[in-house]
Design an enzyme around this catalytic site. Sequence first.
Site, PDB file in Angstrom:
ATOM      1  N   GLY A  95      11.838 -76.888  15.676  1.00 35.67           N
ATOM      2  CA  GLY A  95      11.721 -75.535  16.212  1.00 35.67           C
ATOM      3  C   GLY A  95      10.306 -75.002  16.065  1.00 35.67           C
TER       4      GLY A  95
ATOM      5  N   GLY B  66       7.733 -39.133   4.039  1.00 34.69           N
ATOM      6  CA  GLY B  66       7.279 -39.239   5.426  1.00 34.69           C
ATOM      7  C   GLY B  66       5.883 -39.813   5.547  1.00 34.69           C
TER       8      GLY B  66
HETATM    9  C1  HXC Z   1       4.642 -29.479  -1.536  1.00 31.43           C
HETATM   10  C2  HXC Z   1       3.507 -30.822  -2.995  1.00 31.43           C
HETATM   11  C3  HXC Z   1       4.217 -31.946  -2.541  1.00 31.43           C
HETATM   12  C4  HXC Z   1       5.191 -31.747  -1.523  1.00 31.43           C
HETATM   13  C5  HXC Z   1       2.837 -32.573  -4.067  1.00 31.43           C
HETATM   14  N1  HXC Z   1       2.681 -31.241  -3.948  1.00 31.43           N
HETATM   15  N2  HXC Z   1       3.790 -33.025  -3.231  1.00 31.43           N
HETATM   16  N3  HXC Z   1       3.716 -29.582  -2.495  1.00 31.43           N
HETATM   17  N4  HXC Z   1       5.362 -30.505  -1.035  1.00 31.43           N
HETATM   18  N5  HXC Z   1       5.890 -32.772  -1.003  1.00 31.43           N
HETATM   19  C6  HXC Z   1       1.748 -30.385  -4.668  1.00 31.43           C
HETATM   20  C7  HXC Z   1       2.133 -30.196  -6.136  1.00 31.43           C
HETATM   21  O1  HXC Z   1       3.083 -29.171  -6.259  1.00 31.43           O
HETATM   22  C8  HXC Z   1       0.796 -29.822  -6.730  1.00 31.43           C
HETATM   23  O2  HXC Z   1       0.528 -28.475  -6.415  1.00 31.43           O
HETATM   24  C9  HXC Z   1      -0.193 -30.649  -5.920  1.00 31.43           C
HETATM   25  O3  HXC Z   1       0.495 -31.010  -4.704  1.00 31.43           O
HETATM   26  C10 HXC Z   1      -0.601 -31.900  -6.622  1.00 31.43           C
HETATM   27  O4  HXC Z   1       0.585 -32.585  -7.023  1.00 31.43           O
HETATM   28  P1  HXC Z   1       0.737 -33.216  -8.474  1.00 31.43           P
HETATM   29  O5  HXC Z   1       2.166 -33.571  -8.650  1.00 31.43           O
HETATM   30  O6  HXC Z   1       0.087 -32.328  -9.485  1.00 31.43           O
HETATM   31  O7  HXC Z   1      -0.164 -34.527  -8.315  1.00 31.43           O
HETATM   32  P2  HXC Z   1       0.040 -35.965  -8.927  1.00 31.43           P
HETATM   33  O8  HXC Z   1       0.420 -35.871 -10.382  1.00 31.43           O
HETATM   34  O9  HXC Z   1      -1.179 -36.740  -8.559  1.00 31.43           O
HETATM   35  O10 HXC Z   1       1.323 -36.583  -8.166  1.00 31.43           O
HETATM   36  C11 HXC Z   1       1.264 -36.786  -6.781  1.00 31.43           C
HETATM   37  C12 HXC Z   1       2.665 -37.122  -6.252  1.00 31.43           C
HETATM   38  C13 HXC Z   1       3.672 -36.048  -6.684  1.00 31.43           C
HETATM   39  C14 HXC Z   1       3.096 -38.494  -6.805  1.00 31.43           C
HETATM   40  C15 HXC Z   1       2.565 -37.268  -4.725  1.00 31.43           C
HETATM   41  O11 HXC Z   1       3.144 -34.783  -6.332  1.00 31.43           O
HETATM   42  C16 HXC Z   1       4.994 -36.192  -6.030  1.00 31.43           C
HETATM   43  O12 HXC Z   1       5.815 -36.987  -6.458  1.00 31.43           O
HETATM   44  N6  HXC Z   1       5.242 -35.367  -5.003  1.00 31.43           N
HETATM   45  C17 HXC Z   1       6.533 -35.410  -4.278  1.00 31.43           C
HETATM   46  C18 HXC Z   1       6.676 -36.682  -3.522  1.00 31.43           C
HETATM   47  C19 HXC Z   1       7.936 -36.792  -2.728  1.00 31.43           C
HETATM   48  O13 HXC Z   1       9.013 -37.047  -3.274  1.00 31.43           O
HETATM   49  N7  HXC Z   1       7.805 -36.552  -1.459  1.00 31.43           N
HETATM   50  C20 HXC Z   1       8.915 -36.768  -0.552  1.00 31.43           C
HETATM   51  C21 HXC Z   1       9.051 -35.590   0.250  1.00 31.43           C
HETATM   52  S1  HXC Z   1      10.410 -35.897   1.298  1.00 31.43           S
HETATM   53  P3  HXC Z   1      -0.319 -27.513  -7.373  1.00 31.43           P
HETATM   54  O14 HXC Z   1      -0.224 -26.190  -6.738  1.00 31.43           O
HETATM   55  O15 HXC Z   1       0.358 -27.605  -8.712  1.00 31.43           O
HETATM   56  O16 HXC Z   1      -1.682 -28.089  -7.390  1.00 31.43           O
HETATM   57  C22 HXC Z   1       9.748 -36.441   2.739  1.00 31.43           C
HETATM   58  C23 HXC Z   1      10.799 -36.567   3.785  1.00 31.43           C
HETATM   59  C24 HXC Z   1      10.340 -37.226   5.005  1.00 31.43           C
HETATM   60  O17 HXC Z   1       8.604 -36.651   2.914  1.00 31.43           O
HETATM   61  C25 HXC Z   1      11.119 -38.448   5.230  1.00 31.43           C
HETATM   62  C26 HXC Z   1      10.855 -38.984   6.568  1.00 31.43           C
HETATM   63  C27 HXC Z   1      11.575 -40.260   6.856  1.00 31.43           C
END
Ligand code: HXC
Length: 514
Positions: A404, A170
């Site tokens: 065009g 999102g």
């Molecule tokens: C909850 C999250 C989170 C999420 C990251 N964190 N993404 N917590 N919900 N979506 C938290 C991690 O658990 C971690 O917590 C802290 O944030 C830091 O994340 P890391 O993974 O340690 O950081 P990094 O290695 O820098 O990687 C960052 C990242 C990765 C690439 C963004 O976290 C990631 O892939 N997150 C998920 C991304 C994703 O797939 N999101 C899609 C969501 S679906 P702690 O407590 O360990 O510090 C979506 C649907 C909407 O958004 C669609 C609308 C059209």
Amino acid sequence: MPDPIEELRRRVAEAEALGGRASEERQHKQGKLTARERLGLLLDPGSFAEFHLFAESRSSDFGMDKRHSPGDGVVTGSGRIGGQLVFAVAQDFGTLGGSLGETHAQKIVHAIDLAMKAGCPVIQILDSGGARIQEGVRALDGYARIFERNTQASGVIPQLSVILGPCAGGAVYSPAITDFVFMVEGLSKMFITGPDVIKAVTGEEVSFEDLGGAHVHSAVSGNAHFVARDERECFEMIRKLISFLPANNLDDPPLAPAAEWPPEENPALDTIVPTEEKRAYDVRDVIRNVFDAGDFMEVQERYARNIVVGFARLAGRPIGVVGNQPSHLAGVLDIDSSDKLARFVRFCDAFNLPIVNFVDVPGYLPGTHQEHGGVIRHGAKVLFAYSEATVPKVAVILRKSYGGAYIAMCGFGLGYDRVIAYPSAEIAVMGPDGAANIIFRREIGEAADPEAVRKQKIEEYRRLFAKPYTAAGQALVDTIIEPRFTRRELLRAIEMTSRKRQQRPDKKHGNIPL
Ligand code: HXC
């Protein structure tokens, strides 16, 4: 009883610390600034007024009730840029990865709602893992509310998005709905799903950078409009962009303070556009020699480089500038440049920026790749965008103006207000070679020496159309000028159209060929 003032101070300090010292250090170690440091660079000093400082997550699932989320991971408020009121949002990656929960979304929605009520730009600084997984459907609902607000605000207030970290899910759709996306080299990433998910689903291996880094989105996908070398430069660029824009669709763009403008006559322009029809040059040299010095701000510089779009000023007045770029793919219009151009024209029209086109275009790019990719639909966006635009529309035909692409970029029939031509302008249905081959096919085919006849017919066609006088004689060009007087002519054109008002039929909205 604790001293209430002391308690307030303690609570403010805790809330302002966001993810705390450790997360601040982590951001800095990754070469990133914190949310508050970013707002400090974005806004005029001392102008920030914060909303909902004490708001926190209400979620208790997955142990969330035991986790502290100061400000629920986002700082929102109003401030000033160069004295102009703006609203701003900055996510804190240190709080649950900047992920978006219910309260976090509520704060962003509130900032956009207030920006709409005040009629002021909104700037979102994003550094987020997307929907907060622990909050499930409430997080998704939060995004839905933001997308809806971004959409309602589109065309009413300028909306800027700044990607300053890994932004997923999102966190990238909201920027995609807004007007301009900024990225920083090496720091910003945008993707719907990350490398791990891609590998699991498709088996494809890709790095974060190759998937959604600044280069990819500025040069390949076209999702990003501006790229900076670091965060500091990024915020300077945002402040510069804001200086060209009105606060909302009912205001005029801000006039720059009076200064010593360049002279109206500039002899350098006489030699920039080569008379040889196939010789390349950089259209930005024309643009820089016409508008107020040092003021050109190019949009999507790395994407679809066959068209140049950007903002400049003419005697202090902001203008949307478009130029075909003969130094890249001869300046043809194709799928990507059509999208880039149509989007820019619609932005200018929404925010009352007059449009000036510098035309040197051989037409639309032929080929199966383009046809099968939908160049008809994409090219039609350009016609649609220019036709619906009611802002002043001025064209300067520098050299080629065929088919065009002529209609789109300088055809009076599309509602151009003033069409100016250089003596080197060529206005025709197509270039002399193609045209002669079609209309004189039989003569050429039947001739004893087909090549000699072909050359002669091409010359015949060129004599008639490779000049602006035929079109001017039919009142389809207003005036033919020496290039050195381009600034003077544009000053007059902008003055004569400055009070332009044009009504369109009432309708819900048009159906642009997306
Ligand atoms: C909850 C999250 C989170 C999420 C990251 N964190 N993404 N917590 N919900 N979506 C938290 C991690 O658990 C971690 O917590 C802290 O944030 C830091 O994340 P890391 O993974 O340690 O950081 P990094 O290695 O820098 O990687 C960052 C990242 C990765 C690439 C963004 O976290 C990631 O892939 N997150 C998920 C991304 C994703 O797939 N999101 C899609 C969501 S679906 P702690 O407590 O360990 O510090 C979506 C649907 C909407 O958004 C669609 C609308 C059209």
